[in-house]
Design a protein around this motif. Structure first.
Motif, PDB file in Angstrom:
ATOM      1  N   MET A   1       2.133  26.919   1.082  1.00  0.00           N
ATOM      2  CA  MET A   1       3.507  26.425   1.284  1.00  0.00           C
ATOM      3  C   MET A   1       4.407  26.917   0.161  1.00  0.00           C
ATOM      4  O   MET A   1       4.168  26.656  -1.012  1.00  0.00           O
ATOM      5  CB  MET A   1       3.473  24.898   1.311  1.00  0.00           C
ATOM      6  CG  MET A   1       4.821  24.321   1.582  1.00  0.00           C
ATOM      7  SD  MET A   1       4.715  22.821   2.541  1.00  0.00           S
ATOM      8  CE  MET A   1       5.845  21.784   1.663  1.00  0.00           C
ATOM      9  N   THR A   2       5.426  27.661   0.523  1.00  0.00           N
ATOM     10  CA  THR A   2       6.355  28.213  -0.464  1.00  0.00           C
ATOM     11  C   THR A   2       7.530  27.247  -0.662  1.00  0.00           C
ATOM     12  O   THR A   2       7.719  26.322   0.125  1.00  0.00           O
ATOM     13  CB  THR A   2       6.880  29.563   0.018  1.00  0.00           C
ATOM     14  OG1 THR A   2       7.565  29.342   1.247  1.00  0.00           O
ATOM     15  CG2 THR A   2       5.750  30.548   0.245  1.00  0.00           C
ATOM     16  N   PRO A   3       8.337  27.442  -1.730  1.00  0.00           N
ATOM     17  CA  PRO A   3       9.538  26.602  -1.899  1.00  0.00           C
ATOM     18  C   PRO A   3      10.483  26.665  -0.711  1.00  0.00           C
ATOM     19  O   PRO A   3      11.134  25.663  -0.390  1.00  0.00           O
ATOM     20  CB  PRO A   3      10.189  27.193  -3.155  1.00  0.00           C
ATOM     21  CG  PRO A   3       9.074  27.787  -3.911  1.00  0.00           C
ATOM     22  CD  PRO A   3       8.094  28.280  -2.903  1.00  0.00           C
ATOM     23  N   LEU A   4      10.538  27.848  -0.045  1.00  0.00           N
ATOM     24  CA  LEU A   4      11.441  27.947   1.113  1.00  0.00           C
ATOM     25  C   LEU A   4      10.999  27.019   2.233  1.00  0.00           C
ATOM     26  O   LEU A   4      11.836  26.375   2.889  1.00  0.00           O
ATOM     27  CB  LEU A   4      11.489  29.405   1.591  1.00  0.00           C
ATOM     28  CG  LEU A   4      12.444  29.708   2.744  1.00  0.00           C
ATOM     29  CD1 LEU A   4      13.827  29.188   2.444  1.00  0.00           C
ATOM     30  CD2 LEU A   4      12.509  31.196   3.007  1.00  0.00           C
ATOM     31  N   HIS A   5       9.648  26.895   2.424  1.00  0.00           N
ATOM     32  CA  HIS A   5       9.159  25.934   3.411  1.00  0.00           C
ATOM     33  C   HIS A   5       9.656  24.528   3.081  1.00  0.00           C
ATOM     34  O   HIS A   5      10.108  23.792   3.958  1.00  0.00           O
ATOM     35  CB  HIS A   5       7.621  25.933   3.428  1.00  0.00           C
ATOM     36  CG  HIS A   5       7.030  27.020   4.252  1.00  0.00           C
ATOM     37  ND1 HIS A   5       6.418  28.120   3.695  1.00  0.00           N
ATOM     38  CD2 HIS A   5       6.960  27.184   5.593  1.00  0.00           C
ATOM     39  CE1 HIS A   5       5.993  28.904   4.663  1.00  0.00           C
ATOM     40  NE2 HIS A   5       6.307  28.376   5.813  1.00  0.00           N
ATOM     41  N   LEU A   6       9.553  24.181   1.789  1.00  0.00           N
ATOM     42  CA  LEU A   6       9.955  22.830   1.379  1.00  0.00           C
ATOM     43  C   LEU A   6      11.451  22.616   1.616  1.00  0.00           C
ATOM     44  O   LEU A   6      11.869  21.551   2.095  1.00  0.00           O
ATOM     45  CB  LEU A   6       9.591  22.617  -0.093  1.00  0.00           C
ATOM     46  CG  LEU A   6       9.654  21.177  -0.585  1.00  0.00           C
ATOM     47  CD1 LEU A   6       8.747  20.293   0.245  1.00  0.00           C
ATOM     48  CD2 LEU A   6       9.241  21.106  -2.044  1.00  0.00           C
TER      49      LEU A   6
ATOM     50  N   MET B   1       9.097  23.888  -8.342  1.00  0.00           N
ATOM     51  CA  MET B   1       8.546  23.310  -7.103  1.00  0.00           C
ATOM     52  C   MET B   1       8.486  21.788  -7.215  1.00  0.00           C
ATOM     53  O   MET B   1       8.857  21.079  -6.281  1.00  0.00           O
ATOM     54  CB  MET B   1       7.144  23.908  -6.881  1.00  0.00           C
ATOM     55  CG  MET B   1       6.520  23.552  -5.557  1.00  0.00           C
ATOM     56  SD  MET B   1       7.239  24.488  -4.195  1.00  0.00           S
ATOM     57  CE  MET B   1       6.211  23.942  -2.842  1.00  0.00           C
ATOM     58  N   LEU B   4      12.000  20.563  -7.174  1.00  0.00           N
ATOM     59  CA  LEU B   4      12.521  20.606  -5.802  1.00  0.00           C
ATOM     60  C   LEU B   4      11.979  19.444  -4.987  1.00  0.00           C
ATOM     61  O   LEU B   4      12.722  18.803  -4.233  1.00  0.00           O
ATOM     62  CB  LEU B   4      12.144  21.941  -5.159  1.00  0.00           C
ATOM     63  CG  LEU B   4      12.519  22.075  -3.680  1.00  0.00           C
ATOM     64  CD1 LEU B   4      14.011  21.975  -3.515  1.00  0.00           C
ATOM     65  CD2 LEU B   4      12.016  23.378  -3.117  1.00  0.00           C
ATOM     66  N   ILE B 109       8.423  25.460  11.536  1.00  0.00           N
ATOM     67  CA  ILE B 109       8.649  25.930  10.164  1.00  0.00           C
ATOM     68  C   ILE B 109       7.311  26.203   9.486  1.00  0.00           C
ATOM     69  O   ILE B 109       7.107  27.245   8.849  1.00  0.00           O
ATOM     70  CB  ILE B 109       9.445  24.881   9.363  1.00  0.00           C
ATOM     71  CG1 ILE B 109      10.895  24.857   9.800  1.00  0.00           C
ATOM     72  CG2 ILE B 109       9.381  25.174   7.864  1.00  0.00           C
ATOM     73  CD1 ILE B 109      11.681  23.728   9.184  1.00  0.00           C
ATOM     74  N   LEU B 114       7.020  32.782   5.625  1.00  0.00           N
ATOM     75  CA  LEU B 114       8.309  32.954   4.961  1.00  0.00           C
ATOM     76  C   LEU B 114       8.115  33.654   3.617  1.00  0.00           C
ATOM     77  O   LEU B 114       7.046  33.546   3.015  1.00  0.00           O
ATOM     78  CB  LEU B 114       8.973  31.585   4.742  1.00  0.00           C
ATOM     79  CG  LEU B 114       9.417  30.879   6.016  1.00  0.00           C
ATOM     80  CD1 LEU B 114       9.792  29.451   5.717  1.00  0.00           C
ATOM     81  CD2 LEU B 114      10.579  31.602   6.648  1.00  0.00           C
TER      82      LEU B 114
END
Lengths: 103, 168
Positions: A1-6, B1, B4, B109, B114
């Protein structure tokens, strides 16, 4: 899971909370607040893709978000004027009572 | 992370509290916390100017007109939403529908590949570059936005003040 996913999950959650406010709350002001939440979720998506994507022009996303915020402010002003007009007619702001198009 | 995740928790928790409050003033004040969290997210992502605009417009202006509208349209001493049987049905179906929507979007998603880390170009955008781009490439859009805001505010004043004769 990347930051963009989050980031995308965050904006999805915020959008869904706004949708709950629009569908489930009966007060017109809460419906407007839900719409504002959904617009915020869209802005989060713009900035997330700008930050983690490969933008060809780096200033496009902030300007798009700026215009989106301006339109959201205009929408809030017009929406609250409509709420006050509804209140003048039926002395409450319940959505289920606002069934007429004319005053 | 981790930062965030903390910001995401702040935004979602305060928005959830706001949506579930029956007292409208409390709901609006929790939403202010949520909007502030969104501003923190913009700061975290490197869009400082957007973060400050978010604080000015949402935390400052939109929350104030929301509170004004609540106080102008309240029935009792405290603006509270009444719960009827129809309202309970509406809430149940709304929450069910939105859970389905969330499940579909979150599933797609998580199933998408990504890009991990961003390019450095996005973090180099300074305020003068935004201003330059706004005044050169997007000048027509900026003027249109000014006309839109003027029209919206004049329209809002007209809508809110018409019908005064019927009431009196």
């Amino acid at each position: 899971m990347t930051p963009l996913h989050l980031c995308l999950l965050l904006s999805t959650g915020l959008f869904c909370l706004g949708l709950v406010a629009v569908l489930a709350r009966g007060n017109a002001i809460m419906v407007l607040l839900g719409v504002e939440l959904m617009l915020n979720a869209a802005n989060i998506n713009f900035i997330a893709f700008w930050r983690f994507g490969h933008p060809s022009n780096a200033t496009d996303a902030p300007i798009l978000v700026l215009f989106s915020i301006a339109i959201a402010a205009a929408e809030a002003a017009v929406g609250l004027a409509l709420v006050i007009a509804i209140y003048k007619h039926q002395r409450n702001v319940r959505m289920e009572d606002a069934t007429r198009l004319r005053g | 992370m981790i930062l965030l995740a903390a910001i995401a928790f702040l935004i979602l928790a305060s928005a959830l509290v706001a949506v579930s409050r029956r007292n409208l003033i409390h709901a609006a004040l929790w939403l202010v916390v949520s909007w502030f969290g969104v501003a923190l997210f913009f700061l975290w992502a490197g869009a400082q100017f957007i973060g400050f605009v978010q604080v000015l417009v949402y935390v400052g202006a939109v929350s104030m007109i929301m509170l004004f509208a609540m106080l102008l349209t309240r029935q009792g001493r405290v603006p509270v939403e009444m719960l009827t049987l129809r309202a309970e049905k509406r809430i149940a179906s709304g929450v069910l529908l939105v859970s389905a929507v969330f499940g579909v979007i979150a599933g797609s998603i998580l199933g998408t590949d990504l890009p991990g880390e961003g390019t450095s170009a996005a973090t180099l955008v300074t305020l003068d570059r935004i201003g330059e781009s706004l005044m050169n490439d997007h000048a027509i859009a900026l003027l249109t936005m000014g006309a839109l805001l003027t029209a919206a505010l004049i329209g809002a004043v007209y809508i809110a003040s018409s019908g005064e004769e019927d009431a009196s």
